[in-house]
Design an enzyme around this catalytic site. Sequence first.
Site, PDB file in Angstrom:
ATOM      1  N   HIS A   1      -3.886   0.801   8.360  1.00  0.00           N
ATOM      2  CA  HIS A   1      -3.871   0.335   6.915  1.00  0.00           C
ATOM      3  C   HIS A   1      -5.628  -0.173   8.196  1.00  0.00           C
ATOM      4  O   HIS A   1      -6.158  -1.483   7.308  1.00  0.00           O
ATOM      5  CB  HIS A   1      -3.482  -1.307   6.257  1.00  0.00           C
ATOM      6  CG  HIS A   1      -3.901  -1.004   5.274  1.00  0.00           C
ATOM      7  ND1 HIS A   1      -3.873  -0.298   3.770  1.00  0.00           N
ATOM      8  CD2 HIS A   1      -4.666  -1.603   4.820  1.00  0.00           C
ATOM      9  CE1 HIS A   1      -4.458  -0.704   3.047  1.00  0.00           C
ATOM     10  NE2 HIS A   1      -5.329  -1.810   3.269  1.00  0.00           N
TER      11      HIS A   1
ATOM     12  N   ASP B   1      -1.031  16.522  -1.489  1.00  0.00           N
ATOM     13  CA  ASP B   1      -1.387  15.852  -2.923  1.00  0.00           C
ATOM     14  C   ASP B   1       0.061  15.833  -3.952  1.00  0.00           C
ATOM     15  O   ASP B   1       0.141  17.134  -4.151  1.00  0.00           O
ATOM     16  CB  ASP B   1      -2.760  15.791  -2.551  1.00  0.00           C
ATOM     17  CG  ASP B   1      -3.064  14.204  -4.052  1.00  0.00           C
ATOM     18  OD1 ASP B   1      -3.743  13.632  -3.583  1.00  0.00           O
ATOM     19  OD2 ASP B   1      -3.151  14.495  -5.327  1.00  0.00           O
TER      20      ASP B   1
ATOM     21  N   ASN C   1     -12.988   9.923  -0.441  1.00  0.00           N
ATOM     22  CA  ASN C   1     -13.880   8.531  -1.830  1.00  0.00           C
ATOM     23  C   ASN C   1     -13.748   7.400  -1.228  1.00  0.00           C
ATOM     24  O   ASN C   1     -12.537   7.017  -0.832  1.00  0.00           O
ATOM     25  CB  ASN C   1     -12.379   9.396  -3.229  1.00  0.00           C
ATOM     26  CG  ASN C   1     -13.327  10.121  -3.679  1.00  0.00           C
ATOM     27  OD1 ASN C   1     -14.127  11.423  -3.389  1.00  0.00           O
ATOM     28  ND2 ASN C   1     -11.931  10.921  -3.580  1.00  0.00           N
TER      29      ASN C   1
ATOM     30  N   HIS D   1      -8.308   7.644   3.846  1.00  0.00           N
ATOM     31  CA  HIS D   1      -7.595   8.971   3.557  1.00  0.00           C
ATOM     32  C   HIS D   1      -8.745  10.325   3.445  1.00  0.00           C
ATOM     33  O   HIS D   1     -10.153   9.796   2.331  1.00  0.00           O
ATOM     34  CB  HIS D   1      -6.340   9.682   2.389  1.00  0.00           C
ATOM     35  CG  HIS D   1      -7.056   9.035   0.761  1.00  0.00           C
ATOM     36  ND1 HIS D   1      -7.013   7.954   0.412  1.00  0.00           N
ATOM     37  CD2 HIS D   1      -7.206  10.146   0.747  1.00  0.00           C
ATOM     38  CE1 HIS D   1      -7.724   7.857  -0.702  1.00  0.00           C
ATOM     39  NE2 HIS D   1      -8.025   8.776  -1.448  1.00  0.00           N
TER      40      HIS D   1
ATOM     41  N   CYS E   1       0.976  -1.005  -0.269  1.00  0.00           N
ATOM     42  CA  CYS E   1      -0.077  -0.309  -0.031  1.00  0.00           C
ATOM     43  C   CYS E   1       1.491   1.235  -0.613  1.00  0.00           C
ATOM     44  O   CYS E   1       1.391   1.899   1.081  1.00  0.00           O
ATOM     45  CB  CYS E   1      -1.063  -0.266   0.873  1.00  0.00           C
ATOM     46  SG  CYS E   1      -2.053   1.956   1.703  1.00  0.00           S
TER      47      CYS E   1
ATOM     48  N   HIS F   1      -8.804  13.764   1.714  1.00  0.00           N
ATOM     49  CA  HIS F   1      -8.459  15.386   0.826  1.00  0.00           C
ATOM     50  C   HIS F   1      -8.967  15.852   1.818  1.00  0.00           C
ATOM     51  O   HIS F   1     -10.506  16.366   2.142  1.00  0.00           O
ATOM     52  CB  HIS F   1      -9.706  14.953  -0.327  1.00  0.00           C
ATOM     53  CG  HIS F   1      -9.272  13.892  -1.235  1.00  0.00           C
ATOM     54  ND1 HIS F   1      -8.240  14.224  -2.499  1.00  0.00           N
ATOM     55  CD2 HIS F   1      -9.406  12.975  -1.570  1.00  0.00           C
ATOM     56  CE1 HIS F   1      -8.167  13.709  -3.226  1.00  0.00           C
ATOM     57  NE2 HIS F   1      -8.687  12.068  -2.394  1.00  0.00           N
TER      58      HIS F   1
ATOM     59  N   HIS G   1      -6.622   3.080   0.587  1.00  0.00           N
ATOM     60  CA  HIS G   1      -5.896   3.390   2.241  1.00  0.00           C
ATOM     61  C   HIS G   1      -7.073   4.853   2.820  1.00  0.00           C
ATOM     62  O   HIS G   1      -6.895   5.701   1.786  1.00  0.00           O
ATOM     63  CB  HIS G   1      -4.856   3.908   2.217  1.00  0.00           C
ATOM     64  CG  HIS G   1      -3.790   3.729   3.679  1.00  0.00           C
ATOM     65  ND1 HIS G   1      -2.815   3.328   4.060  1.00  0.00           N
ATOM     66  CD2 HIS G   1      -4.793   4.285   4.735  1.00  0.00           C
ATOM     67  CE1 HIS G   1      -2.964   3.541   5.011  1.00  0.00           C
ATOM     68  NE2 HIS G   1      -3.643   4.944   5.775  1.00  0.00           N
TER      69      HIS G   1
ATOM     70  N   CYS H   1       0.760   3.356   2.838  1.00  0.00           N
ATOM     71  CA  CYS H   1       1.253   2.565   4.129  1.00  0.00           C
ATOM     72  C   CYS H   1       2.842   3.456   4.124  1.00  0.00           C
ATOM     73  O   CYS H   1       3.493   3.155   4.925  1.00  0.00           O
ATOM     74  CB  CYS H   1       1.551   1.172   4.425  1.00  0.00           C
ATOM     75  SG  CYS H   1      -0.737   1.031   5.173  1.00  0.00           S
TER      76      CYS H   1
ATOM     77  N   GLY I   1     -15.144   6.939  -6.420  1.00  0.00           N
ATOM     78  CA  GLY I   1     -14.260   7.640  -7.520  1.00  0.00           C
ATOM     79  C   GLY I   1     -12.844   7.274  -6.390  1.00  0.00           C
ATOM     80  O   GLY I   1     -11.815   8.274  -6.481  1.00  0.00           O
TER      81      GLY I   1
HETATM   82  P1  5GP Z   1      -9.142   8.726  -4.557  1.00  0.00           P
HETATM   83  O1  5GP Z   1      -8.739   8.952  -5.711  1.00  0.00           O
HETATM   84  O2  5GP Z   1      -8.160   7.669  -4.290  1.00  0.00           O
HETATM   85  O3  5GP Z   1      -9.451   9.376  -3.371  1.00  0.00           O
HETATM   86  O4  5GP Z   1      -7.490  10.245  -4.500  1.00  0.00           O
HETATM   87  C1  5GP Z   1      -6.202   9.816  -3.953  1.00  0.00           C
HETATM   88  C2  5GP Z   1      -4.870  10.935  -4.236  1.00  0.00           C
HETATM   89  O5  5GP Z   1      -4.188  10.394  -3.610  1.00  0.00           O
HETATM   90  C3  5GP Z   1      -4.758  11.039  -5.604  1.00  0.00           C
HETATM   91  O6  5GP Z   1      -5.586  12.930  -5.481  1.00  0.00           O
HETATM   92  C4  5GP Z   1      -2.952  11.247  -5.885  1.00  0.00           C
HETATM   93  O7  5GP Z   1      -2.956  13.116  -6.869  1.00  0.00           O
HETATM   94  C5  5GP Z   1      -3.340  11.451  -4.234  1.00  0.00           C
HETATM   95  N1  5GP Z   1      -1.678  10.497  -4.845  1.00  0.00           N
HETATM   96  C6  5GP Z   1      -1.190   8.655  -5.242  1.00  0.00           C
HETATM   97  N2  5GP Z   1      -0.423   8.441  -4.659  1.00  0.00           N
HETATM   98  C7  5GP Z   1       0.511   9.242  -4.248  1.00  0.00           C
HETATM   99  C8  5GP Z   1       1.587   9.525  -4.313  1.00  0.00           C
HETATM  100  O8  5GP Z   1       2.506   8.461  -4.406  1.00  0.00           O
HETATM  101  N3  5GP Z   1       2.434  10.508  -3.050  1.00  0.00           N
HETATM  102  C9  5GP Z   1       1.259  11.741  -2.846  1.00  0.00           C
HETATM  103  N4  5GP Z   1       1.679  12.344  -2.122  1.00  0.00           N
HETATM  104  N5  5GP Z   1      -0.439  11.546  -3.443  1.00  0.00           N
HETATM  105  C10 5GP Z   1      -0.278  10.704  -4.380  1.00  0.00           C
HETATM  106 ZN    ZN Z   2      -2.357   0.935   3.604  1.00  0.00          ZN
END
Ligand code: 5GP
Ligand code: ZN
Length: 119
Positions: free
Chosen positions: A49, A33, A93, A106, A7, A108, A104, A10, A99
């Site tokens: 996780h 992000d 999301n 989170h 992950c 935003h 994991h 993680c 979406g």
């Molecule tokens: P989700 O669509 O799952 O809500 O959003 C995942 C978010 O994680 C996206 O906005 C993407 O830009 C961000 N993201 C994905 N991989 C990484 C990473 O390796 N580092 C950082 N800082 N952000 C990430």
């Molecule tokens: Zn995780």
Amino acid sequence: MNHPANCIFCKIAAGTVPSRKVYEDDELFAFHDLHPWAPVHFLLIPKAHIPSMAQVGLEHAALLGRMMVLAPQLALEQGCKPYPEGGFRLVSNTGAEGGQEVHHLHFHVIGGPRPWLKG
Ligand code: 5GP
Ligand code: ZN
């Protein structure tokens, strides 16, 4: 769903994948992000996780409560103007139709002067 060992969030929380850190304590981690939509866009995660909000139970109530209290504090620290003129958006999301790309849990935290790239 991905196993914690694979992950990306993680690994970010553990520091084995680099990120631009916003906040860290025993249970929580926040980082900018990679592809921000807005002048302020960071992610707040539990170090544990949990795949998504769909797996949250009463045993997580205190942890989720801490995230909800921390999000507005970090939003201000990161440059969001105060409520009501400023403010921020808090998004989690959940699942494919929600979406979610990274499985994991989170939040935003998105804010700052408009226009934004999205939303
Ligand atoms: P989700 O669509 O799952 O809500 O959003 C995942 C978010 O994680 C996206 O906005 C993407 O830009 C961000 N993201 C994905 N991989 C990484 C990473 O390796 N580092 C950082 N800082 N952000 C990430
Ligand atoms: Zn995780």
